[in-house]
Write an enzyme that holds these catalytic residues in place. Structure first.
Site, PDB file in Angstrom:
ATOM      1  N   LYS A  14       0.833  -1.211   0.000  1.00  0.00           N
ATOM      2  CA  LYS A  14       0.000   0.000   0.000  1.00  0.00           C
ATOM      3  C   LYS A  14       0.869   1.263   0.000  1.00  0.00           C
ATOM      4  O   LYS A  14       0.654   2.174  -0.801  1.00  0.00           O
ATOM      5  CB  LYS A  14      -0.928   0.018   1.230  1.00  0.00           C
ATOM      6  N   ARG A  89      -9.697   0.398   8.650  1.00  0.00           N
ATOM      7  CA  ARG A  89      -9.376  -1.013   8.917  1.00  0.00           C
ATOM      8  C   ARG A  89     -10.477  -1.738   9.655  1.00  0.00           C
ATOM      9  O   ARG A  89     -10.310  -2.913  10.003  1.00  0.00           O
ATOM     10  CB  ARG A  89      -8.088  -1.116   9.731  1.00  0.00           C
ATOM     11  N   ARG A 123      11.604  -5.487   5.130  1.00  0.00           N
ATOM     12  CA  ARG A 123      11.289  -4.076   4.842  1.00  0.00           C
ATOM     13  C   ARG A 123      12.225  -3.116   5.568  1.00  0.00           C
ATOM     14  O   ARG A 123      12.540  -3.294   6.726  1.00  0.00           O
ATOM     15  CB  ARG A 123       9.847  -3.783   5.268  1.00  0.00           C
ATOM     16  N   ARG A 157      11.331  -0.932  11.207  1.00  0.00           N
ATOM     17  CA  ARG A 157      10.312  -0.762  12.239  1.00  0.00           C
ATOM     18  C   ARG A 157      10.415  -1.872  13.281  1.00  0.00           C
ATOM     19  O   ARG A 157      10.582  -3.035  12.933  1.00  0.00           O
ATOM     20  CB  ARG A 157       8.921  -0.771  11.602  1.00  0.00           C
ATOM     21  N   ARG A 168      -0.555  -9.218  13.378  1.00  0.00           N
ATOM     22  CA  ARG A 168      -1.169  -8.200  12.505  1.00  0.00           C
ATOM     23  C   ARG A 168      -1.990  -8.851  11.396  1.00  0.00           C
ATOM     24  O   ARG A 168      -3.045  -8.357  11.014  1.00  0.00           O
ATOM     25  CB  ARG A 168      -0.072  -7.303  11.907  1.00  0.00           C
TER      26      ARG A 168
HETATM   27  P1  ADP Z   1       1.392  -1.969   7.692  1.00  0.00           P
HETATM   28  O1  ADP Z   1       1.837  -0.994   6.645  1.00  0.00           O
HETATM   29  O2  ADP Z   1       2.395  -3.032   7.930  1.00  0.00           O
HETATM   30  O3  ADP Z   1       0.022  -2.483   7.459  1.00  0.00           O
HETATM   31  P2  ADP Z   1       0.866   0.348   9.338  1.00  0.00           P
HETATM   32  O4  ADP Z   1       2.047   1.232   9.334  1.00  0.00           O
HETATM   33  O5  ADP Z   1      -0.250   0.695   8.432  1.00  0.00           O
HETATM   34  O6  ADP Z   1       1.358  -1.138   9.064  1.00  0.00           O
HETATM   35  O7  ADP Z   1       0.293   0.232  10.806  1.00  0.00           O
HETATM   36  C1  ADP Z   1       1.127  -0.060  11.915  1.00  0.00           C
HETATM   37  C2  ADP Z   1       0.247  -0.263  13.156  1.00  0.00           C
HETATM   38  O8  ADP Z   1      -0.471   0.949  13.426  1.00  0.00           O
HETATM   39  C3  ADP Z   1      -0.814  -1.336  13.027  1.00  0.00           C
HETATM   40  O9  ADP Z   1      -0.326  -2.618  13.369  1.00  0.00           O
HETATM   41  C4  ADP Z   1      -1.869  -0.845  14.028  1.00  0.00           C
HETATM   42  O10 ADP Z   1      -1.478  -1.129  15.359  1.00  0.00           O
HETATM   43  C5  ADP Z   1      -1.797   0.668  13.853  1.00  0.00           C
HETATM   44  N1  ADP Z   1      -2.751   1.192  12.835  1.00  0.00           N
HETATM   45  C6  ADP Z   1      -2.439   1.826  11.673  1.00  0.00           C
HETATM   46  N2  ADP Z   1      -3.547   2.206  11.020  1.00  0.00           N
HETATM   47  C7  ADP Z   1      -4.592   1.782  11.775  1.00  0.00           C
HETATM   48  C8  ADP Z   1      -6.014   1.859  11.641  1.00  0.00           C
HETATM   49  N3  ADP Z   1      -6.586   2.446  10.566  1.00  0.00           N
HETATM   50  N4  ADP Z   1      -6.778   1.316  12.617  1.00  0.00           N
HETATM   51  C9  ADP Z   1      -6.233   0.745  13.700  1.00  0.00           C
HETATM   52  N5  ADP Z   1      -4.905   0.628  13.902  1.00  0.00           N
HETATM   53  C10 ADP Z   1      -4.091   1.155  12.949  1.00  0.00           C
HETATM   54  P1  ADP Z   2       2.180  -1.887   3.207  1.00  0.00           P
HETATM   55  O1  ADP Z   2       2.195  -0.377   3.175  1.00  0.00           O
HETATM   56  O2  ADP Z   2       0.968  -2.462   2.547  1.00  0.00           O
HETATM   57  O3  ADP Z   2       2.403  -2.449   4.575  1.00  0.00           O
HETATM   58  P2  ADP Z   2       4.785  -1.704   1.846  1.00  0.00           P
HETATM   59  O4  ADP Z   2       4.529  -0.827   0.669  1.00  0.00           O
HETATM   60  O5  ADP Z   2       5.494  -1.108   3.000  1.00  0.00           O
HETATM   61  O6  ADP Z   2       3.403  -2.410   2.317  1.00  0.00           O
HETATM   62  O7  ADP Z   2       5.583  -2.995   1.323  1.00  0.00           O
HETATM   63  C1  ADP Z   2       6.010  -4.006   2.231  1.00  0.00           C
HETATM   64  C2  ADP Z   2       7.379  -4.543   1.796  1.00  0.00           C
HETATM   65  O8  ADP Z   2       7.246  -5.288   0.582  1.00  0.00           O
HETATM   66  C3  ADP Z   2       8.412  -3.439   1.492  1.00  0.00           C
HETATM   67  O9  ADP Z   2       9.680  -3.883   1.919  1.00  0.00           O
HETATM   68  C4  ADP Z   2       8.334  -3.282  -0.028  1.00  0.00           C
HETATM   69  O10 ADP Z   2       9.587  -2.839  -0.598  1.00  0.00           O
HETATM   70  C5  ADP Z   2       8.003  -4.697  -0.484  1.00  0.00           C
HETATM   71  N1  ADP Z   2       7.131  -4.735  -1.665  1.00  0.00           N
HETATM   72  C6  ADP Z   2       6.145  -3.863  -2.014  1.00  0.00           C
HETATM   73  N2  ADP Z   2       5.551  -4.236  -3.163  1.00  0.00           N
HETATM   74  C7  ADP Z   2       6.166  -5.388  -3.556  1.00  0.00           C
HETATM   75  C8  ADP Z   2       6.012  -6.266  -4.689  1.00  0.00           C
HETATM   76  N3  ADP Z   2       5.070  -6.059  -5.627  1.00  0.00           N
HETATM   77  N4  ADP Z   2       6.825  -7.342  -4.767  1.00  0.00           N
HETATM   78  C9  ADP Z   2       7.768  -7.579  -3.803  1.00  0.00           C
HETATM   79  N5  ADP Z   2       7.968  -6.783  -2.731  1.00  0.00           N
HETATM   80  C10 ADP Z   2       7.180  -5.709  -2.600  1.00  0.00           C
END
Ligand code: ADP
Ligand code: ADP
Ligand code: ZN
Length: 210
Positions: A14, A89, A123, A157, A168
């Site tokens: 995302k 979410r 990541r 992170r 998660r």
């Molecule tokens: P990822 O990109 O791996 O999905 P995020 O950076 O979006 O992780 O979120 C990290 C943490 O922040 C989540 O595990 C949750 O604890 C919290 N969080 C983020 N966005 C939301 C949301 N919209 N609702 C509830 N918790 C959230």
């Molecule tokens: P989210 O915001 O949904 O948690 P991220 O954009 O942070 O996801 O991506 C999670 C990890 O996967 C990062 O290390 C990123 O570089 C990698 N990644 C993202 N898109 C792809 C893809 N299409 N194929 C392989 N790795 C990816």
């Protein structure tokens, strides 16, 4: 005013895709995860409360998230709409959002569970400009140096470890994935295969946004 939601499990890509599409759509990227991490870093009341949940891989309570979004939409750059990454979410968050701003497209980035752990555990990101990289799938061109801004301040992170990822992922399946049907019922859900090359996915998303 049109707003977009990028939807998918942790590690779906995302944030990676949001950073690319924002250049085309002109809609500012809003990541509740980034907003919460900033609050934790600044030691605000919200940050202190949210940290317990984030460290455990659980969702932060809806009321905290909805307050953050209500504040964010007041900023002047929100007038054209926003691109939400990692929000909503839960169904209550989506219901609250529907009373705040009109969502025109929900892009679901679909990635199978077995890909998620390797994505999250590899990541890292640039501490200066925020661009996201991956040890094997999307590394910096030069070891430890950001392609975008040249910074050598790379960050990982604390919650990107295997135990927290599994927690998660289960929160995603229990509380977040039902939103796909909810948005499909409104006729605005578009599914994209997130298990292919980053550039290909960007093209598919831009087509889905038409
Ligand atoms: P990822 O990109 O791996 O999905 P995020 O950076 O979006 O992780 O979120 C990290 C943490 O922040 C989540 O595990 C949750 O604890 C919290 N969080 C983020 N966005 C939301 C949301 N919209 N609702 C509830 N918790 C959230
Ligand atoms: P989210 O915001 O949904 O948690 P991220 O954009 O942070 O996801 O991506 C999670 C990890 O996967 C990062 O290390 C990123 O570089 C990698 N990644 C993202 N898109 C792809 C893809 N299409 N194929 C392989 N790795 C990816
Ligand atoms: Zn950078």
């Amino acid at each position: 005013m049109s707003s977009i939601v990028l939807f998918g499990p942790p590690g779906a890509g995302k944030g990676t895709q949001a950073a690319r599409i924002t250049q085309t759509t002109g809609l500012p990227q809003v990541s509740t995860g980034d907003m919460l991490r900033a609050a934790v870093k600044n030691g605000t009341k919200t940050g202190i409360e949210a940290k317990k949940y984030m460290d455990a891989g659980k969702l932060v309570p809806d009321s905290i998230i909805i307050d953050l979004i209500k504040d964010r939409v007041q900023d002047p750059d929100a007038v054209k709409g926003l691109m939400f990454d990692g929000f909503p979410r839960t169904i209550p968050q989506a219901e609250a959002l529907s009373n705040i701003i009109e969502v025109t497209h929900v892009i679901a980035i679909n990635v199978p569970d077995e890909r998620i752990v390797e994505r999250i555990c590899g990541r890292y990101s640039c501490g200066s400009c925020g661009i996201v990289y991956h040890d094997t799938f999307n590394p910096t061109k030069q070891d430890g140096v950001c392609d975008e801004c040249g910074s050598t301040d790379m960050k990982r992170r604390a919650d990107d470890n295997e135990d927290t990822v599994l927690q998660r992922l289960s929160a995603y399946h229990e509380q977040t994935s039902p939103l796909a049907d909810w948005y499909d019922g409104l006729g605005i859900l578009r599914n994209v295969n997130g298990d292919k090359a980053i550039d290909e996915i960007t093209k598919d998303i831009l087509i889905a946004l038409n």
